[in-house]
Design an enzyme around this catalytic site. Structure first.
Site, PDB file in Angstrom:
ATOM      1  N   PHE A 161      38.492  27.072  91.392  1.00  0.00           N
ATOM      2  CA  PHE A 161      39.605  26.125  91.460  1.00  0.00           C
ATOM      3  C   PHE A 161      40.926  26.875  91.659  1.00  0.00           C
ATOM      4  O   PHE A 161      41.933  26.564  91.031  1.00  0.00           O
ATOM      5  CB  PHE A 161      39.678  25.283  90.177  1.00  0.00           C
ATOM      6  CG  PHE A 161      38.404  24.540  89.873  1.00  0.00           C
ATOM      7  CD1 PHE A 161      38.010  23.465  90.652  1.00  0.00           C
ATOM      8  CD2 PHE A 161      37.591  24.923  88.817  1.00  0.00           C
ATOM      9  CE1 PHE A 161      36.833  22.770  90.374  1.00  0.00           C
ATOM     10  CE2 PHE A 161      36.422  24.241  88.533  1.00  0.00           C
ATOM     11  CZ  PHE A 161      36.038  23.161  89.313  1.00  0.00           C
ATOM     12  N   LEU A 162      40.893  27.895  92.513  1.00  0.00           N
ATOM     13  CA  LEU A 162      42.075  28.745  92.679  1.00  0.00           C
ATOM     14  C   LEU A 162      43.146  28.064  93.524  1.00  0.00           C
ATOM     15  O   LEU A 162      42.863  27.456  94.550  1.00  0.00           O
ATOM     16  CB  LEU A 162      41.695  30.072  93.349  1.00  0.00           C
ATOM     17  CG  LEU A 162      40.585  30.895  92.696  1.00  0.00           C
ATOM     18  CD1 LEU A 162      40.503  32.256  93.356  1.00  0.00           C
ATOM     19  CD2 LEU A 162      40.822  31.040  91.201  1.00  0.00           C
ATOM     20  N   ARG A 263      55.230  15.096  96.373  1.00  0.00           N
ATOM     21  CA  ARG A 263      56.369  15.475  97.203  1.00  0.00           C
ATOM     22  C   ARG A 263      56.030  15.200  98.664  1.00  0.00           C
ATOM     23  O   ARG A 263      55.122  15.805  99.234  1.00  0.00           O
ATOM     24  CB  ARG A 263      56.741  16.956  97.027  1.00  0.00           C
ATOM     25  CG  ARG A 263      57.985  17.325  97.849  1.00  0.00           C
ATOM     26  CD  ARG A 263      58.303  18.804  97.792  1.00  0.00           C
ATOM     27  NE  ARG A 263      58.698  19.185  96.454  1.00  0.00           N
ATOM     28  CZ  ARG A 263      58.266  20.280  95.839  1.00  0.00           C
ATOM     29  NH1 ARG A 263      57.401  21.077  96.433  1.00  0.00           N
ATOM     30  NH2 ARG A 263      58.698  20.573  94.626  1.00  0.00           N
ATOM     31  N   CYS A 272      41.423  25.099 102.571  1.00  0.00           N
ATOM     32  CA  CYS A 272      40.591  24.321 101.651  1.00  0.00           C
ATOM     33  C   CYS A 272      40.683  22.821 101.865  1.00  0.00           C
ATOM     34  O   CYS A 272      39.714  22.195 102.305  1.00  0.00           O
ATOM     35  CB  CYS A 272      40.961  24.661 100.200  1.00  0.00           C
ATOM     36  SG  CYS A 272      40.454  26.315  99.706  1.00  0.00           S
TER      37      CYS A 272
END
Length: 447
Positions: A161-162, A263, A272
């Site tokens: 989950f980087l 945003r 990804c």
């Protein structure tokens, strides 16, 4: 020192970070890659890509570097890796197939097929790559058929989950550790690997293999949906003279929604989110449940529309045509604190403006070399000021901190016209207008 020895197969963005972090946690680690130039870089304590804090971590542990622990080594040999490791992490890439939505599993398949025949003693093979659900079960059968140690070699799935720009801290202090396992032994080994972050409070979730595979793609699908939602609201704000930044602020105070990923701007990119949601759709179709994810097609469509809208805003600002106009682009990477330009909205907009006849000059703090490899026909500058010289318009497309700290007055001295388009909604309109600039942002026609 922990007794387990760890190998990391694949030393790209995920693998290099994981290998360095495992050494930091006290393990002896052997990283493997078939790309010798990558291995040579890592052996010298240099990262194959820009990631804050990673080279410091490498130099602290890579064998042969003065003052290092020596716990981290690298090789190109599968037999050496198989002999060395008790736990083998598969960290190779899973790109989108050319001309298809589906995921290309060839690198994962090759890594497993190359490692398994050399596994002659008990070991745990752990997939970290993002794969279509069902892959782990299939790979487990491949390993069972190839590994000399037979049932003593197990497969588990431990998704990554980087976040690029925060990868080191995300590995050392993960917000959750998901372990897809089929035995108590596999769970126990992964608990041992992650003993330090677990002790420091990181939740550990043991699941079945399919659930573990689904967590990463489901998370990316949700984040993509949230980004595209606020960008859809930006389209409404454009038509209704609203202000999407104020709208997002008001929505974010609802704790069911939150401020993160609200945003509006030119959309998401990188290696990804775009390919993961497309692969997820493709896999749902294969499973016969494609209707469950048809909404992701619109999420993807909204996202890609943002790039076209940025180009349209630029054309409008320049009187209807960009032909022959000089445009400065601030940012080439898909996000700040990275040198990654894969599917970068910023670089895509720059390239499209160039193809429409604009004279485009790009500046990015870290991504210039990678951008030049993708778009060699664009001009590149070494500073934001140099990129802006003679510009008819300046486009802010990647929210690097240094762009928020630019002096609008100084930049205004070198441009032909003080005109800035904020594709990330992070600049202060009042500050730029005070310095004599015409300011325009996406989803804020009256801001």
């Amino acid at each position: 020192m922990p007794s387990l020895k760890i190998t990391v197969i694949g030393t790209g963005y995920l693998g290099a970070t994981h290998a360095a972090a495992m050494a930091e946690l006290g393990f002896e680690v052997l990283g493997l890659d078939i790309a010798e130039e990558k291995i040579d870089l890592l052996r010298a304590g240099r990262a194959p890509m820009y990631e804050p804090g990673l080279e410091d971590l490498l130099r602290r542990h890579v064998a042969g570097i003065e003052g290092s622990t020596g716990r981290l080594r690298f090789t190109t040999s599968y037999p050496e890796a198989a002999e060395f490791g008790d736990v083998h992490f598969i960290c190779v890439t899973t790109p989108q197939k050319a001309g298809e939505y589906a995921c290309d599993m060839s690198y994962v398949d090759a890594a497993v097929a190359s490692l398994a025949p050399h596994l002659s003693r008990p070991a745990l093979v752990v997939g970290k790559s993002t794969v279509p659900v069902g892959s782990a079960a299939r790979l487990g059968q491949v390993i069972a058929g190839l590994a000399p140690a037979g049932p003593d070699v197990e497969l588990a799935w431990n998704p990554e989950f980087l976040r690029e720009g925060f990868a080191v801290q995300d590995t050392l202090r993960p917000d959750r550790i998901v372990a897809g396992v089929t035995s108590e032994r596999a769970e126990s080994l992964l608990r041992e690997v992650y003993a330090t972050p677990i002790a420091e409070g990181s939740p550990f979730l043991a699941t079945d293999l399919p659930t573990a595979e689904l967590v990463k793609t489901a998370a990316n699908a949700f984040l993509s949906t949230k980004i595209s939602f606020i960008n859809a609201m930006a389209e409404i704000c454009e038509a209704a003279d609203g202000d999407v930044v104020r709208l997002a602020e008001a929505l974010g105070y609802d704790d069911r929604i939150g401020h993160k990923f609200l945003r509006a701007g030119i959309g998401f990119g990188g290696g990804c989110l775009p390919k993961d949601i497309r692969a997820f759709m493709a896999r749902a179709g294969e499973l016969g449940v494609d209707q469950a994810l048809t909404f992701l097609r619109e999420v993807d469509s909204i996202n890609m529309r943002r790039r076209a809208h940025m180009i349209e805003l630029t054309r409008e600002a320049l009187g209807g045509s960009v032909l022959g106009r000089r445009i400065a682009i601030l940012g080439a990477t898909f996000k700040p604190d990275s040198d990654d330009v894969r599917d970068s909205p910023a670089l895509n907009v720059a390239g499209q403006l160039h193809l429409q006849g604009a004279q485009v000059t790009v500046y990015d703090p870290k991504g210039t070399e990678n951008a030049r490899a993708v778009f060699p026909t664009l001009r590149y500058a070494d500073t934001a000021l140099a990129a802006a010289v003679g510009a008819d318009a300046v486009l802010h497309l990647t929210e690097w901190r240094e762009f928020g700290e630019l002096d609008p007055a100084a930049l205004g001295e070198v441009v032909t016209e003080r005109r800035i388009l904020d594709g990330r909604n992070t600049l202060d309109p009042a500050v730029w207008r005070k310095a004599g600039w015409t300011y325009r942002a996406m989803g804020r026609p009256t801001a």
